[in-house]
Design a protein around this motif. Structure first.
Motif, PDB file in Angstrom:
ATOM      1  N   LEU A  22       0.986   8.417   5.989  1.00 45.78           N
ATOM      2  CA  LEU A  22       2.122   7.001   6.991  1.00 45.78           C
ATOM      3  C   LEU A  22       3.786   6.996   7.137  1.00 45.78           C
ATOM      4  CD1 LEU A  22      -0.465   4.067   4.788  1.00 45.78           C
ATOM      5  CD2 LEU A  22      -0.462   5.222   7.368  1.00 45.78           C
ATOM      6  N   LEU A  23       4.150   7.837   5.940  1.00 45.41           N
ATOM      7  CA  LEU A  23       5.610   7.594   5.659  1.00 45.41           C
ATOM      8  C   LEU A  23       6.443   8.581   6.856  1.00 45.41           C
ATOM      9  CD1 LEU A  23       7.979   7.113   3.629  1.00 45.41           C
ATOM     10  CD2 LEU A  23       7.645   9.732   2.212  1.00 45.41           C
ATOM     11  N   TYR A  64      -5.476  -4.229   4.789  1.00 49.15           N
ATOM     12  CA  TYR A  64      -6.708  -3.289   5.946  1.00 49.15           C
ATOM     13  C   TYR A  64      -6.932  -2.152   5.211  1.00 49.15           C
ATOM     14  CZ  TYR A  64      -5.264  -5.514  10.950  1.00 49.15           C
ATOM     15  OH  TYR A  64      -4.551  -5.775  11.561  1.00 49.15           O
ATOM     16  N   GLY A  65      -6.550  -2.085   4.163  1.00 49.43           N
ATOM     17  CA  GLY A  65      -7.228  -0.986   3.260  1.00 49.43           C
ATOM     18  C   GLY A  65      -8.136  -1.354   3.204  1.00 49.43           C
ATOM     19  N   SER A 217       2.262  -2.230  13.566  1.00 48.25           N
ATOM     20  CA  SER A 217       1.045  -2.152  13.373  1.00 48.25           C
ATOM     21  C   SER A 217       0.234  -1.635  13.599  1.00 48.25           C
ATOM     22  CB  SER A 217       0.437  -3.284  15.003  1.00 48.25           C
ATOM     23  OG  SER A 217       1.233  -4.957  14.832  1.00 48.25           O
ATOM     24  N   GLY A 218       1.023  -0.614  14.581  1.00 47.97           N
ATOM     25  CA  GLY A 218      -0.017   0.998  14.359  1.00 47.97           C
ATOM     26  C   GLY A 218      -0.317   1.632  13.306  1.00 47.97           C
ATOM     27  N   LEU A 219       0.664   1.375  12.319  1.00 43.08           N
ATOM     28  CA  LEU A 219       0.186   1.839  10.603  1.00 43.08           C
ATOM     29  C   LEU A 219      -0.963   0.997  10.493  1.00 43.08           C
ATOM     30  CD1 LEU A 219       2.141   3.872   9.186  1.00 43.08           C
ATOM     31  CD2 LEU A 219       3.086   1.564   7.682  1.00 43.08           C
ATOM     32  N   ARG A 223      -4.078   3.156   9.123  1.00 44.50           N
ATOM     33  CA  ARG A 223      -4.701   2.877   7.655  1.00 44.50           C
ATOM     34  C   ARG A 223      -6.332   3.098   7.692  1.00 44.50           C
ATOM     35  NH1 ARG A 223      -2.836   4.467   2.683  1.00 44.50           N
ATOM     36  NH2 ARG A 223      -3.949   3.474   1.598  1.00 44.50           N
ATOM     37  N   THR A 224      -6.055   2.289   8.076  1.00 42.60           N
ATOM     38  CA  THR A 224      -7.966   2.048   8.240  1.00 42.60           C
ATOM     39  C   THR A 224      -8.904   3.558   8.572  1.00 42.60           C
ATOM     40  OG1 THR A 224      -8.745   1.561  10.229  1.00 42.60           O
ATOM     41  CG2 THR A 224      -7.986   0.198   8.758  1.00 42.60           C
ATOM     42  N   THR A 225      -8.322   4.220   9.303  1.00 38.50           N
ATOM     43  CA  THR A 225      -8.954   5.800   9.802  1.00 38.50           C
ATOM     44  C   THR A 225      -8.843   6.378   8.040  1.00 38.50           C
ATOM     45  OG1 THR A 225      -8.645   4.941  12.162  1.00 38.50           O
ATOM     46  CG2 THR A 225      -9.244   7.290  10.934  1.00 38.50           C
ATOM     47  N   LEU A 226      -7.448   6.607   8.212  1.00 40.02           N
ATOM     48  CA  LEU A 226      -7.289   7.455   6.820  1.00 40.02           C
ATOM     49  C   LEU A 226      -8.163   7.145   5.372  1.00 40.02           C
ATOM     50  CD1 LEU A 226      -3.313   7.220   7.647  1.00 40.02           C
ATOM     51  CD2 LEU A 226      -5.040   9.412   7.983  1.00 40.02           C
TER      52      LEU A 226
END
Length: 423
Positions: A22-23, A64-65, A217-219, A223-226
């Motif tokens: 993410l960073l 989201y996570g 928003s893309g972050l 995040r949910t996929t990660l």
């Protein structure tokens, strides 16, 4: 003993790989551009915007996570299944358009910075197009031949180099501590009175672009996929929160360091900023050649680290939507990545200036944010999906505050774009 220590270090890094990803995704040349422009034009007076954006980013990453920890579903799949397929498709289209513009802008900035920097050790420098080809080929090579673990570790190394460069540069060029402290108090500064700039922006558009590049928003979608791929469940909520906190704290530190480097040099001298490459030529007489070189390496690392997830965004979004495994060796995904990577050659080939495009696209990202917040408010309150883990009153209050914040910032970004268009 050495083997055990090495194993522990690898385990520790693995725990924070989602946060490192993410960073790297968040701190790209768009973020560097926005923060450097803010520091050069308004000193540290817009630091409060970065702080609020980072706090909101942490809350959104957590929301989201947590949804994925509880349901096992990724974001776009959830939008498609529980809201409407059109919402998910809209996100795919909007984010892909944004990423395509970002790929062009990012590689344009990397190539230009590398060209300016190369003049310090090669007469006349190496032309931007050759740098664009080199870095585009590097990203493609790692994608094409590397496994997921190789890809993630390469990204982690680049992010570490980027962070070190910007933090070192902060201590070389930092403004007075009192200015940093004052910057945490919300205020809208008057339009900058720096030297004439052909691409000057008022504070409203700049605030919107700072929010757009941080509260992206893309972050949250990625995040949910990660989280799902890490195999985390609700039992791992503490690890999810620690990982998110690590990513957001580092986002704030690195972004603030970039802003401070520009504030302590360019703003102090009353010099505006037309394009990121000016940071190199302007920093050298003000802060020394070492500071300029360190900043150059930082920008290049930031660009390369964000280019990895940028070129992968469309395939990942499609996998998310279809709820299918992320098998990036499939020919259709490789063709997509190749096509998006080639966009990186557009700016150097046509000698375009990417700063306006990047600032405007980041402001556009804010327009997508209210829908992103609204979607997780709806999903997070569904008792049939979240059960006992549905949003608390405090969580809903914070998310609603972010929703209002996004609407206000989105309006400011629209007003700023109108001001820029009208001259």
């Amino acid at each position: 003993m050495t083997h055990n220590l090495r194993g522990r270090i690898k385990e520790a890094i693995a725990l924070f790989l989602p946060g490192i990803f993410l960073l790297g995704f968040n701190i790209g040349t768009g973020s560097v551009t926005a923060m450097a422009k803010a520091g050069a034009s308004y000193g540290m007076s817009l630091l409060w915007t970065l702080l609020l954006s980072c706090i909101a980013t942490y809350i959104m990453i957590g929301a989201y996570g947590r949804y994925t920890l509880v349901t096992g579903e990724t974001a776009l799949h959830a939008f498609r299944k529980h809201i409407h397929p059109a919402i998910a498709i809209y996100f795919i289209i909007a984010l892909t358009i944004g990423v395509s513009g970002s790929v062009m802008g990012v590689m344009g900035v990397i190539a230009e910075i590398s060209f300016i920097w190369s003049k310090t050790f090669i007469a006349g420098g190496i032309a931007p197009i050759y740098w664009a080809i080199f870095f585009s080929a590097l990203v493609l090579f790692i994608f094409w031949n590397g496994r997921t673990q190789v890809f993630e570790r390469a990204l982690a190394i680049i992010v570490a180099i980027m962070a070190a460069c910007f933090i070192i540069n902060f201590f070389i060029s930092m403004p007075p501590a009192v200015d940093i402290a004052k910057g945490l108090l919300p205020s809208i500064p008057a339009i900058a009175e720096t030297k004439p700039s052909s691409e000057s922006q008022g504070p409203l558009l700049l605030i919107a672009s700072m929010v757009g590049t941080t509260l992206y928003s893309g972050l949250f979608i990625i995040r949910t996929t990660l989280v799902k791929e890490a195999g985390w469940t609700i039992k791992d909520i503490k690890q999810q929160n620690n990982d998110a906190m690590f990513a957001v704290v580092m986002m704030f530190i690195i972004s603030a360091a970039i802003m401070a480097a520009a504030a302590g040099t360019l703003f102090a001298e009353g010099i505006g900023l037309d394009k990121p490459s000016q940071m190199i030529s302007l920093l050298e007489p003000l802060a020394g050649s070492f500071a300029a070189s360190i900043f150059a390496v930082g920008i290049i690392s930031a660009g390369v680290s964000s280019q990895f997830p940028n070129v992968l965004m469309l395939p990942w979004l499609l996998c998310d939507y279809q709820n299918s495994p992320r098998d990036m060796t499939l020919p259709k995904y490789r063709i997509m990545v190749l096509g998006i990577s080639l966009l990186g050659l557009v700016v150097p080939l046509f000698d375009a200036r990417p700063l306006f495009v990047m600032i405007a696209s980041q402001a556009f990202n804010v327009m997508l944010l209210p829908l992103t917040v609204g979607a997780i408010i709806y999903l997070g309150n569904r008792a049939d999906l979240m059960g006992q883990y549905r949003n608390s009153r405090l969580a809903n209050l914070m998310l609603f505050a972010i929703f209002l914040f996004a609407l206000v910032i989105g309006y400011m970004g629209l007003q700023g774009l109108i001001e820029m268009i009208n001259g």
